[in-house]
Design a protein around this motif. Structure first.
Motif, mmCIF file in Angstrom:
data_model
loop_
_atom_site.group_PDB
_atom_site.id
_atom_site.type_symbol
_atom_site.label_atom_id
_atom_site.label_comp_id
_atom_site.label_asym_id
_atom_site.label_seq_id
_atom_site.Cartn_x
_atom_site.Cartn_y
_atom_site.Cartn_z
ATOM 1 N N ALA A 297 21.608 15.346 72.544
ATOM 2 C CA ALA A 297 22.071 14.524 71.424
ATOM 3 C C ALA A 297 21.928 15.258 70.103
ATOM 4 N N ARG A 298 20.830 15.975 69.938
ATOM 5 C CA ARG A 298 20.587 16.671 68.670
ATOM 6 C C ARG A 298 21.580 17.796 68.416
ATOM 7 N N CYS A 299 22.255 18.222 69.465
ATOM 8 C CA CYS A 299 23.268 19.275 69.314
ATOM 9 C C CYS A 299 24.681 18.694 69.356
ATOM 10 N N SER A 300 24.804 17.396 69.126
ATOM 11 C CA SER A 300 26.103 16.725 69.133
ATOM 12 C C SER A 300 26.408 16.155 67.759
ATOM 13 N N ASP A 301 27.690 16.013 67.459
ATOM 14 C CA ASP A 301 28.088 15.394 66.190
ATOM 15 C C ASP A 301 27.979 13.877 66.247
ATOM 16 N N LEU A 302 28.244 13.312 67.422
ATOM 17 C CA LEU A 302 28.295 11.859 67.551
ATOM 18 C C LEU A 302 27.919 11.464 68.975
ATOM 19 N N VAL A 303 27.100 10.430 69.109
ATOM 20 C CA VAL A 303 26.734 9.872 70.403
ATOM 21 C C VAL A 303 27.523 8.581 70.604
ATOM 22 N N ILE A 304 28.081 8.389 71.794
ATOM 23 C CA ILE A 304 28.868 7.190 72.098
ATOM 24 C C ILE A 304 28.201 6.440 73.237
ATOM 25 N N ALA A 305 28.001 5.129 73.060
ATOM 26 C CA ALA A 305 27.369 4.313 74.094
ATOM 27 C C ALA A 305 28.023 2.941 74.117
ATOM 28 N N ALA A 306 27.793 2.203 75.203
ATOM 29 C CA ALA A 306 28.381 0.870 75.372
ATOM 30 C C ALA A 306 27.360 -0.212 75.063
ATOM 31 N N GLN A 307 27.851 -1.321 74.521
ATOM 32 C CA GLN A 307 26.994 -2.471 74.273
ATOM 33 C C GLN A 307 26.538 -3.103 75.576
ATOM 34 N N GLY A 308 27.416 -3.199 76.545
ATOM 35 C CA GLY A 308 27.100 -3.910 77.781
ATOM 36 C C GLY A 308 27.454 -5.379 77.651
ATOM 37 N N GLU A 309 27.680 -6.042 78.757
ATOM 38 C CA GLU A 309 28.187 -7.409 78.728
ATOM 39 C C GLU A 309 27.142 -8.441 78.344
ATOM 40 N N SER A 310 25.870 -8.135 78.499
ATOM 41 C CA SER A 310 24.825 -9.120 78.223
ATOM 42 C C SER A 310 24.113 -8.845 76.913
ATOM 43 N N LEU B 197 17.724 6.560 69.599
ATOM 44 C CA LEU B 197 18.359 6.706 68.293
ATOM 45 C C LEU B 197 17.374 7.253 67.270
ATOM 46 N N PHE B 198 16.147 6.773 67.313
ATOM 47 C CA PHE B 198 15.133 7.240 66.380
ATOM 48 C C PHE B 198 14.838 8.719 66.594
ATOM 49 N N GLU B 199 14.730 9.132 67.855
ATOM 50 C CA GLU B 199 14.334 10.500 68.159
ATOM 51 C C GLU B 199 15.470 11.506 68.014
ATOM 52 N N SER B 200 16.710 11.089 68.267
ATOM 53 C CA SER B 200 17.815 12.050 68.293
ATOM 54 C C SER B 200 18.242 12.502 66.900
ATOM 55 N N GLY B 201 18.116 11.630 65.919
ATOM 56 C CA GLY B 201 18.541 11.978 64.574
ATOM 57 C C GLY B 201 20.048 12.066 64.409
ATOM 58 N N ARG B 202 20.815 11.556 65.356
ATOM 59 C CA ARG B 202 22.268 11.641 65.306
ATOM 60 C C ARG B 202 22.884 10.248 65.232
ATOM 61 N N PRO B 203 24.080 10.129 64.629
ATOM 62 C CA PRO B 203 24.749 8.829 64.581
ATOM 63 C C PRO B 203 25.182 8.393 65.972
ATOM 64 N N VAL B 204 25.111 7.089 66.217
ATOM 65 C CA VAL B 204 25.482 6.517 67.508
ATOM 66 C C VAL B 204 26.609 5.510 67.290
ATOM 67 N N LEU B 205 27.697 5.669 68.030
ATOM 68 C CA LEU B 205 28.820 4.740 67.983
ATOM 69 C C LEU B 205 28.697 3.793 69.170
ATOM 70 N N MET C 120 36.918 18.277 58.199
ATOM 71 C CA MET C 120 35.663 17.807 58.798
ATOM 72 C C MET C 120 35.976 16.815 59.907
ATOM 73 N N GLY C 121 35.306 16.951 61.038
ATOM 74 C CA GLY C 121 35.522 16.035 62.146
ATOM 75 C C GLY C 121 34.372 16.117 63.120
ATOM 76 N N TYR C 122 34.433 15.306 64.166
ATOM 77 C CA TYR C 122 33.434 15.329 65.222
ATOM 78 C C TYR C 122 33.921 16.296 66.295
ATOM 79 N N ARG C 123 33.225 17.395 66.501
ATOM 80 C CA ARG C 123 33.677 18.412 67.455
ATOM 81 C C ARG C 123 32.917 18.388 68.772
ATOM 82 N N THR C 124 31.727 17.791 68.782
ATOM 83 C CA THR C 124 30.966 17.657 70.022
ATOM 84 C C THR C 124 30.532 16.207 70.164
ATOM 85 N N LEU C 125 31.004 15.556 71.224
ATOM 86 C CA LEU C 125 30.698 14.150 71.467
ATOM 87 C C LEU C 125 29.798 14.037 72.702
#
Length: 280
Positions: free
Chosen positions: A108-121, A135-143, A1-6
């Motif tokens: 996003a809904r067709c991805s295993d994992l969503v990746i985003a940045a915090q940002g400096e502020s 995040l609420f609408e996509s139903g996918r985990p966000v890193l 098991m792994g993340y195949r679509t990011l």
């Protein structure tokens, strides 16, 4: 098991390199395909006083700036992807709804994992509300990548913020690929309640047993009656244990149309020092 679509959320040129570098590291680890996604904002129409009519020249200048940013983001993503031999593709959406673009949510809904940045502020300070809704609408985990973490590093120690909620359970099992690859996983509860299925002393034991059946090396700890609020207790644990990844639910209140993230989640995201995986 792994993340195949990011799905890499590429917000600005400043954060694009950071997010893409982390996406590359995860793609290499899990043999994943990376989609770079950018939402190009439609320029708001300024009004010229006193006649209160749109200023076409200003509108065009703003739109040109937004498009130049899109081109810069795309160039960075494609250059890194090609250099690293990454399986990747680029998607750009011109939209007035930012992260809430229907096309971006569909991706996003067709991805295993969503990746985003915090940002400096702080947690994507300029687009915080948009990403919360996303995040609420996509139903996918966000890193979420903290701005202090400038380069990828192995995820060896993971902390699961556990309170027995639906959100915490969702986040825990969404994080299974990370948990399986980690050297140490800790299930951590703050002031756990006495319920029909657990005592404060046994909080987290059942989820730990479930994870152990996946071959995960897991321990159970709790912070009880320390006087600290949950966010501070988790922050202290992150620091004391040199945690690489925090796994937690994105907690909301009963009225979902109000602010999505609860106080604990928001406090941790604004001062985050470790990668954080959120699920809703």
């Amino acid at each position: 098991m792994g993340y195949r679509t990011l799905l890499a959320i590429l917000d600005t040129p400043k954060t694009t390199r950071q997010v893409t570098d982390f996406a590359v590291a995860l793609a290499n680890q899990y043999q994943a395909h990376v989609i770079g996604a950018h939402a190009e904002a439609i320029a708001m129409v300024p009004i010229v006083a006193p006649m209160e009519i749109p200023d076409p020249a200003t509108v065009q200048a703003l739109q040109d700036m937004a498009h130049q940013e899109t081109e810069s983001v795309e160039k960075i993503f494609r250059e890194i992807g090609t250099r690293e031999g990454l399986s990747h593709e680029w998607r750009s959406f011109v939209t007035s709804s930012g992260f809430n673009s229907a096309a971006l949510i569909d991706s996003a809904r067709c991805s295993d994992l969503v990746i985003a940045a915090q940002g400096e502020s702080g947690f994507l300070s300029e687009t915080k509300a948009e990403l919360e809704s996303f995040l609420f609408e996509s139903g996918r985990p966000v890193l979420i990548i903290p701005h202090v973490l400038t380069a990828p590093r192995p995820i060896r120690r993971v902390l699961i913020a556990w309170n027995g909620s639906r959100e915490a359970a969702r986040a825990t099992f969404d994080a299974l690929p990370f948990l399986k690859a980690a050297e140490e996983v800790e299930v951590f509860s703050v002031d756990p309640e006495n319920t029909p299925t657990q005592s404060p002393e046994t909080a987290g034991a059942e989820i730990a047993a479930a994870l152990a059946r996946h071959g995960i090396k897991v321990t159970v700890t709790s912070s009880q009656k320390t006087g600290l609020d949950p966010a501070m207790a988790i922050e202290n644990r992150l620091s004391d244990s040199s945690i690489d990844l925090l796994v937690m639910g994105a907690y909301g209140n009963k009225r979902w149309w109000e602010m999505l993230f609860g106080g604990v989640t928001r406090t941790l995201l604004d001062s985050m020092t470790a990668l954080t995986l959120l699920s809703r």
